[in-house]
Design an enzyme around this catalytic site. Structure first.
Site, PDB file in Angstrom:
ATOM      1  CE  LYS A 101    -103.584  15.198 -20.903  1.00  0.00           C
ATOM      2  NZ  LYS A 101    -102.413  14.794 -20.199  1.00  0.00           N
TER       3      LYS A 101
HETATM    4  C1  LIG Z   1    -101.195  13.990 -20.440  1.00  0.00           C
HETATM    5  C2  LIG Z   1    -100.473  13.591 -19.239  1.00  0.00           C
HETATM    6  C3  LIG Z   1     -99.091  13.814 -19.103  1.00  0.00           C
HETATM    7  C4  LIG Z   1     -98.248  14.354 -20.217  1.00  0.00           C
HETATM    8  O1  LIG Z   1     -98.580  15.661 -20.603  1.00  0.00           O
HETATM    9  P1  LIG Z   1     -97.828  16.329 -21.860  1.00  0.00           P
HETATM   10  O2  LIG Z   1     -98.153  17.785 -21.742  1.00  0.00           O
HETATM   11  O3  LIG Z   1     -98.419  15.705 -23.082  1.00  0.00           O
HETATM   12  O4  LIG Z   1     -96.384  16.053 -21.722  1.00  0.00           O
HETATM   13  C5  LIG Z   1     -98.496  13.470 -17.911  1.00  0.00           C
HETATM   14  N1  LIG Z   1     -99.184  12.926 -16.906  1.00  0.00           N
HETATM   15  C6  LIG Z   1    -100.502  12.698 -16.989  1.00  0.00           C
HETATM   16  C7  LIG Z   1    -101.244  12.117 -15.819  1.00  0.00           C
HETATM   17  C8  LIG Z   1    -101.203  13.010 -18.167  1.00  0.00           C
HETATM   18  O5  LIG Z   1    -102.496  12.735 -18.252  1.00  0.00           O
END
Ligand SMILES: *Cc1c(COP(=O)(O)O)cnc(C)c1O
Length: 385
Positions: free
Chosen positions: A188
């Protein structure tokens, strides 16, 4: 040995981490307080202030935060929650954690997001909530979706895993919403290694979220430690261990200060891709919707049907030339784990899942690296341009 120079592969993503993050983590370790403590409190305040939210509750991941958001909304067995299939599978999984039924809505071809129309098409009397995903950091049409949901008494929560630094009508994603969940996974925009945060406008939900992430305890471990009188905690409801550590929060505080610079770079690089790939007729690169600004967490491109190779052949072609791109956003309903979820036709979801790819884009990317990506794609496009 050959004398061929090995050119390193261009990665799809690389977090922007430096000595400042390492020093902040080391200071947390040296302090002796490594579990959830003062740095988590400071990180929560900093994120909430920057995104104009009333309260922020740090958790161990976005997945954990989405789970808690559903608990706070009181969603359970017999309830339906509308989610896009076109999302990381966590969006669907959390609905199942609380025993509710995920109902897949299709998405819009331009934004890869659910719309008031696609939500209305799958709404039933059992719909209790809509999980809006700001996919790849592109803001969904929150005004239109809220208007529809308010009319029918349906709660709106936001999976903003990708969307920190994006904006909806001039307001940062996360500000002014009932329940918004961020991710700090390294894929992210900013990272704490693993981590997430639930932002809310309602102080009473903030308090409940704090309790739920810590086994339903009436007094947090940090408060108990700081108290000068003996404090006996109570366990008020079934909770979880979804805490973030102070080591992670220390890194997050440094990362947050870089957010604006990261988003500015991502937007500039996306613009450079748009210009360079313009000769490929029909290729669509994700862009700002009329109601907001994307952070380009995923800079994805949709291949036209005239493209001479399939998406997967293009990915292989890129890899052969030292470029690590990725398939576009996944379609959850096509995965074995979701085989038991009933759904109607999801044509746009399947088109994007089959024909899109995520282009490499990271803060420290050089012009030369980006040029390599562009050249490889133009080569694959051949005479279609
Ligand atoms: C990456 C992601 C998640 C999960 O995030 P984590 O912090 O790894 O649990 C959930 N929803 C979306 C749309 C994502 O891209």
């Amino acid at each position: 040995m050959t004398d061929t120079t090995v050119v390193p592969t261009v990665p799809v993503m690389r977090p922007w981490l430096g000595p400042e993050e390492a020093e902040a983590a080391a200071a947390a370790v040296a302090s002796g307080w490594v579990a959830q403590g003062p740095r988590v409190v400071e990180f929560e305040r900093a994120v909430a202030d920057q995104l104009r939210a009333v309260d922020g509750v740090a958790v161990s991941s976005c997945t954990a935060g989405l789970h808690l958001a559903l608990v706070v909304l009181g969603i359970g067995p017999g309830d339906e929650v509308i989610v896009p299939s076109l999302s990381f599978i966590a969006s669907t999984n959390v609905v199942r954690y609380v025993g509710a039924t995920p109902v897949f809505a299709d998405v819009d071809l331009a934004t890869a997001n659910v719309t008031p129309e696609t939500i209305d098409a799958v709404r039933t009397p059992r719909t209790r909530a809509v999980m809006v995903v700001h996919q790849g950091g592109t803001p969904a049409d929150l005004d239109g979706i809220r208007a529809l949901c308010d009319r029918h008494g349906i709660a709106v929560m936001e999976d903003a895993a990708c969307a920190i630094g994006a904006e909806h009508r001039g307001v940062p994603i996360g500000g002014g919403s009932d329940l918004v969940v961020l991710s700090f996974h390294p894929r992210k925009v900013i990272t704490t290694g693993e981590g997430g945060m639930v932002l809310t406008t309602r102080p009473e939900w903030g308090a409940r979220l704090r309790r739920l992430r810590e086994h339903g305890m009436s007094v947090s471990a940090a408060e108990r430690h700081g108290s000068r009188t003996v404090t006996l905690e109570q366990y008020l409801e079934v909770g979880f261990n979804y805490r973030m550590t102070d080591i992670q929060a220390a890194v997050g505080i440094v990362q947050l200060a870089k957010l604006d610079a990261i988003v500015a770079t991502r937007r500039a690089r996306a613009g450079r891709y748009r210009e360079a790939l313009a000769p490929i007729e029909g290729l669509a690169l994700v862009d700002d919707p009329p109601w907001g600004r994307t952070n380009y967490q995923s800079c994805w491109a949709l291949l036209p049907s005239s493209f001479p190779s399939t998406r997967d052949e293009l990915l292989q072609h890129l890899l052969d030339r030292g470029v690590s791109a990725r398939r576009g956003i996944m379609a959850s309903h096509l995965e074995p784990a979701c085989a038991d979820i009933a759904h109607g036709p999801l044509p746009v979801t399947e088109r994007i899942a089959n024909d899109s790819l995520i282009l490499p884009l990271f803060h420290e990317m050089t012009d030369a690296e980006q040029d390599r990506v562009v050249e490889a794609i133009l080569e694959a496009a051949g005479p279609t341009r």
